[in-house]
Design an enzyme around this catalytic site. Structure first.
Site, mmCIF file in Angstrom:
data_model
loop_
_atom_site.group_PDB
_atom_site.id
_atom_site.type_symbol
_atom_site.label_atom_id
_atom_site.label_comp_id
_atom_site.label_asym_id
_atom_site.label_seq_id
_atom_site.Cartn_x
_atom_site.Cartn_y
_atom_site.Cartn_z
ATOM 1 N N SER A 129 0.689 -1.302 0.098
ATOM 2 C CA SER A 129 -0.193 0.026 0.028
ATOM 3 C C SER A 129 0.636 1.206 -0.047
ATOM 4 O O SER A 129 0.388 2.348 0.124
ATOM 5 C CB SER A 129 -1.008 -0.095 1.121
ATOM 6 O OG SER A 129 -0.211 -0.208 2.276
ATOM 7 N N ASN A 165 -2.145 -2.804 12.842
ATOM 8 C CA ASN A 165 -3.506 -2.823 12.961
ATOM 9 C C ASN A 165 -4.175 -1.445 13.544
ATOM 10 O O ASN A 165 -5.036 -0.876 13.134
ATOM 11 C CB ASN A 165 -4.128 -4.090 13.453
ATOM 12 C CG ASN A 165 -3.729 -5.277 12.546
ATOM 13 O OD1 ASN A 165 -3.235 -5.028 11.279
ATOM 14 N ND2 ASN A 165 -4.188 -6.502 12.942
ATOM 15 N N THR A 220 -40.558 26.690 -8.972
ATOM 16 C CA THR A 220 -40.769 25.355 -8.541
ATOM 17 C C THR A 220 -40.947 24.636 -9.748
ATOM 18 O O THR A 220 -41.310 25.374 -10.808
ATOM 19 C CB THR A 220 -42.196 25.366 -7.631
ATOM 20 O OG1 THR A 220 -43.180 25.808 -8.491
ATOM 21 C CG2 THR A 220 -41.743 26.205 -6.429
ATOM 22 N N HIS A 221 -40.535 23.442 -10.225
ATOM 23 C CA HIS A 221 -40.504 22.588 -11.216
ATOM 24 C C HIS A 221 -39.837 23.451 -12.299
ATOM 25 O O HIS A 221 -40.146 23.080 -13.529
ATOM 26 C CB HIS A 221 -42.253 22.385 -11.823
ATOM 27 C CG HIS A 221 -43.083 21.850 -10.558
ATOM 28 N ND1 HIS A 221 -43.102 20.511 -10.243
ATOM 29 C CD2 HIS A 221 -43.793 22.419 -9.536
ATOM 30 C CE1 HIS A 221 -43.880 20.522 -9.352
ATOM 31 N NE2 HIS A 221 -44.305 21.768 -8.742
ATOM 32 N N SER A 276 -14.057 27.461 -26.510
ATOM 33 C CA SER A 276 -14.103 26.019 -27.099
ATOM 34 C C SER A 276 -13.065 26.348 -28.375
ATOM 35 O O SER A 276 -12.745 27.324 -28.877
ATOM 36 C CB SER A 276 -15.362 25.971 -27.606
ATOM 37 O OG SER A 276 -15.597 25.308 -28.924
ATOM 38 N N LYS A 333 -17.932 30.723 -27.486
ATOM 39 C CA LYS A 333 -18.286 30.146 -26.568
ATOM 40 C C LYS A 333 -17.362 30.491 -25.075
ATOM 41 O O LYS A 333 -16.346 30.656 -25.180
ATOM 42 C CB LYS A 333 -17.947 28.623 -26.571
ATOM 43 C CG LYS A 333 -18.727 27.874 -27.506
ATOM 44 C CD LYS A 333 -20.210 27.663 -27.232
ATOM 45 C CE LYS A 333 -20.521 26.947 -25.807
ATOM 46 N NZ LYS A 333 -20.461 25.396 -26.171
ATOM 47 N N ASN A 370 -17.394 28.601 -21.637
ATOM 48 C CA ASN A 370 -18.087 27.440 -20.797
ATOM 49 C C ASN A 370 -17.866 27.658 -19.192
ATOM 50 O O ASN A 370 -16.743 27.821 -19.013
ATOM 51 C CB ASN A 370 -17.626 26.120 -21.276
ATOM 52 C CG ASN A 370 -17.990 26.120 -22.790
ATOM 53 O OD1 ASN A 370 -18.994 26.577 -23.365
ATOM 54 N ND2 ASN A 370 -17.116 25.199 -23.539
ATOM 55 N N GLU A 384 -19.677 22.805 -13.959
ATOM 56 C CA GLU A 384 -19.860 21.601 -14.487
ATOM 57 C C GLU A 384 -19.124 20.614 -13.870
ATOM 58 O O GLU A 384 -19.446 19.354 -13.673
ATOM 59 C CB GLU A 384 -19.559 21.704 -15.945
ATOM 60 C CG GLU A 384 -20.591 22.592 -16.772
ATOM 61 C CD GLU A 384 -20.075 22.759 -18.162
ATOM 62 O OE1 GLU A 384 -20.694 22.117 -19.107
ATOM 63 O OE2 GLU A 384 -19.106 23.646 -18.540
ATOM 64 N N TYR A 440 -9.671 -6.854 12.303
ATOM 65 C CA TYR A 440 -8.925 -6.536 11.145
ATOM 66 C C TYR A 440 -8.894 -7.305 10.066
ATOM 67 O O TYR A 440 -8.259 -8.585 10.321
ATOM 68 C CB TYR A 440 -7.512 -5.958 11.502
ATOM 69 C CG TYR A 440 -6.706 -5.368 10.253
ATOM 70 C CD1 TYR A 440 -6.886 -4.092 9.745
ATOM 71 C CD2 TYR A 440 -6.042 -6.289 9.543
ATOM 72 C CE1 TYR A 440 -6.233 -3.631 8.610
ATOM 73 C CE2 TYR A 440 -5.341 -5.817 8.342
ATOM 74 C CZ TYR A 440 -5.524 -4.438 7.838
ATOM 75 O OH TYR A 440 -5.060 -3.972 6.767
ATOM 76 N N GLN A 484 -7.290 -2.272 3.906
ATOM 77 C CA GLN A 484 -6.299 -1.439 3.296
ATOM 78 C C GLN A 484 -6.815 -0.578 2.041
ATOM 79 O O GLN A 484 -6.229 0.475 1.707
ATOM 80 C CB GLN A 484 -5.412 -2.512 2.741
ATOM 81 C CG GLN A 484 -4.050 -1.662 2.118
ATOM 82 C CD GLN A 484 -2.853 -2.541 1.979
ATOM 83 O OE1 GLN A 484 -2.257 -2.876 2.868
ATOM 84 N NE2 GLN A 484 -2.528 -3.019 0.642
ATOM 85 N N LYS A 491 -8.002 3.619 2.004
ATOM 86 C CA LYS A 491 -7.573 4.917 1.740
ATOM 87 C C LYS A 491 -7.657 5.381 0.738
ATOM 88 O O LYS A 491 -7.931 6.705 0.420
ATOM 89 C CB LYS A 491 -5.897 4.690 2.014
ATOM 90 C CG LYS A 491 -5.709 4.227 3.506
ATOM 91 C CD LYS A 491 -4.381 3.540 3.571
ATOM 92 C CE LYS A 491 -4.348 3.006 4.896
ATOM 93 N NZ LYS A 491 -5.159 1.675 4.734
HETATM 94 N N1 ARG Z 1 -1.027 -1.292 5.155
HETATM 95 C C1 ARG Z 1 -2.003 -1.971 5.950
HETATM 96 C C2 ARG Z 1 -3.397 -1.203 5.888
HETATM 97 O O1 ARG Z 1 -3.489 -0.168 5.324
HETATM 98 C C3 ARG Z 1 -1.704 -1.827 7.664
HETATM 99 C C4 ARG Z 1 -2.085 -2.854 8.357
HETATM 100 C C5 ARG Z 1 -1.615 -4.149 7.829
HETATM 101 N N2 ARG Z 1 -1.848 -5.200 9.021
HETATM 102 C C6 ARG Z 1 -1.623 -6.407 8.538
HETATM 103 N N3 ARG Z 1 -1.510 -7.263 9.735
HETATM 104 N N4 ARG Z 1 -1.394 -6.677 7.395
HETATM 105 O O2 ARG Z 1 -4.610 -1.618 6.541
#
Ligand code: ARG
Length: 460
Positions: free
Chosen positions: A25, A112, A157-158, A279, A285, A287, A292, A319, A324, A327
């Site tokens: 990650s 974790n 309205t509408h 454009s 134009k 825009n 948008e 966990y 992971q 993120k």
């Molecule tokens: N990179 C992991 C995550 O984002 C960190 C925790 C990983 N823990 C494990 N026991 N593999 O969740």
């Protein structure tokens, strides 16, 4: 080689190269470096307090971590995919730099609880930035509302002309939506600002850690209550994205109105050139790209919400590596939201209104028809009969191409003989908006009061 990894002890062969890249990650979680280091510094300080590290060791670790932060910020850090994530990258570098003491940092914790802590620290900071941008946009709206408190446009309205309203009132409607968004964000923060650290892998730790102390060092409101829940809970992120979705939904509604208003057909506003593009083929134009795009980006954030809800669905305690995947949607949500709010906050003070066009539009579509009905009711006609009379008058107006306020008294009296000269006080646009003079109404007097309250709240 897995043998070289911090967890390599029980492995007899190296991780498959593709699996290593697939499970890593670091490409995205390196973004958490500052918060990972912040959490580790507090952890080391706590370990020394309870006697698990000497003060010297803790000081060495803290210095080592601070150096790593400087290295990262100077671009002097080689991220290693084989070290998987931000946590192991930082820890391995610490041990390289300070030696064996670095290996003591991970006492009484796990990645974790570490990652759950990092994300909460990071999100807490982002919520502060987002809150600031919401406030900046609200200030822009309130200022525009103040400038245009008497400007009249048709309310719809509408998407059909309904009744005249003031532009100030319309801007303050947007303000109110953001006010709720701001409150929701602060409420969400209460659940973000809880510390998972100390939950370790899932069950807690055998060491005599002091979680309340670490929480205090990190500015968390308190440590979490249950270790299993702490390492697996991502509610706070889901809740945040749901708040973000609602903010984006509001911005998408503003966007839609700005796009319509900036069109030649409406011509209510002019957006500053620097927020628009042209454009490549049609020289005429201009825009409204920013609104948008914001309207379009709402879809990404809604998608991120569904991603995280689906990620969590059916996950057994505690966990799981699934987490992971939390993120990227979370980071993307924050980036999208901050960008969209910023664009709007920057743009709002430069929106120019075209009062003449708004007025012209309010004169079409019989926007004061309800006022005529109300007038008749005050003169003693039951509302349903008044509705009928006005309907007939509007039918006549459509045929003759005349607004109600453009008819003569004689013309109006064809429909009801109780109509007198004073009818013109309510048939004008100004009379119509001024008459809606109660809490929440569109009368400039009411809007001014709400603007004063809002400015006090915003310190603007
Ligand atoms: N990179 C992991 C995550 O984002 C960190 C925790 C990983 N823990 C494990 N026991 N593999 O969740």
């Amino acid at each position: 080689m897995s043998k070289d990894k911090p967890w390599g002890g029980r492995f007899s062969e190296a991780t498959d190269a593709f699996v290593e890249a697939f499970t890593a990650s670091i490409d995205f979680d390196k973004r958490l470096y500052k918060h990972d280091i912040q959490g580790s510094i507090a952890h080391a300080t706590m370990l020394a307090k309870v006697g698990l590290l000497t003060e010297d060791e803790a000081a060495t670790i803290r210095r080592g971590l601070a150096d790593i932060q400087s290295d990262i910020e100077a671009g002097n850090f080689d991220w290693s995919v084989s070290l998987e994530d931000i946590h192991m990258n930082v820890e391995a570098r610490l041990t390289d730099n300070i030696g064996i003491t670095g290996k003591k940092l991970h006492t009484g914790r796990s990645r974790n609880d570490q990652v759950a802590t990092d994300i909460r620290l990071w999100l807490r900071e982002q919520i502060a930035y987002i809150s600031e941008e919401i406030r900046r946009l609200q200030i822009g709206l309130v200022e525009l509302a103040e400038q245009e408190v008497d400007t009249i446009l048709p309310g719809f309205t509408h998407l059909q002309v309904a009744q005249p309203i003031t532009f100030g009132h319309h801007m303050m409607a947007w303000y109110e939506m953001l006010e709720r968004d701001y409150d929701r964000l602060q409420d969400c923060l209460k659940r973000v600002n809880i510390m998972p650290l100390g939950a370790a892998a899932l069950a807690g730790t055998t060491y005599p850690i002091d979680r309340a102390y670490t929480a205090e060092l990190l500015g968390f409101d308190r440590p979490s209550n249950n270790s299993l829940d702490s390492v697996s809970d991502r509610d706070f992120a889901i809740e945040f994205i749901s708040v973000a979705s609602l903010i984006m939904t509001h911005l998408s509604r503003y966007s839609e109105e700005l796009v319509l208003w900036a069109s030649a057909q409406f011509g209510f506003i002019n957006l500053p050139d620097r927020f628009c593009t042209g454009s490549s083929i049609m020289p005429q134009k201009k825009n409204p790209d920013v609104p948008e795009l914001v309207r379009g980006k709402t879809g990404r954030v809604n998608g991120n919400l569904i991603s995280l809800l689906t990620l969590m669905k059916s996950q057994p305690l505690a966990y799981n590596k699934d987490n992971q995947e939390d993120k990227e949607p979370l980071f993307d949500t924050v980036d999208t939201l901050l960008g969209s709010l910023r664009a709007f906050a920057d743009m709002m003070p430069h929106v120019e209104t075209n009062k003449a066009n708004m007025r012209k539009a309010a004169m079409q579509g019989f926007s004061t028809a309800t006022d005529l009905a109300d007038y008749l009711v005050v003169k003693g006609l039951p509302f349903r009969d008044a509705h009928e009379v006005v309907g007939t008058a509007v039918g006549y107006g459509v045929k003759e191409g005349k607004d109600l306020s453009e008819m003569s008294l004689e013309e109006l009296q064809q429909f009801s003989d109780i109509i007198q000269q004073d009818v013109f006080d309510v048939l004008t646009l100004e009379g119509s908006v001024a008459a809606r003079n109660h809490l929440g109404g569109t009368a400039p007097e009411q809007v001014r009061l709400r603007i004063i309250e809002a400015k006090q709240k915003l310190n603007a």
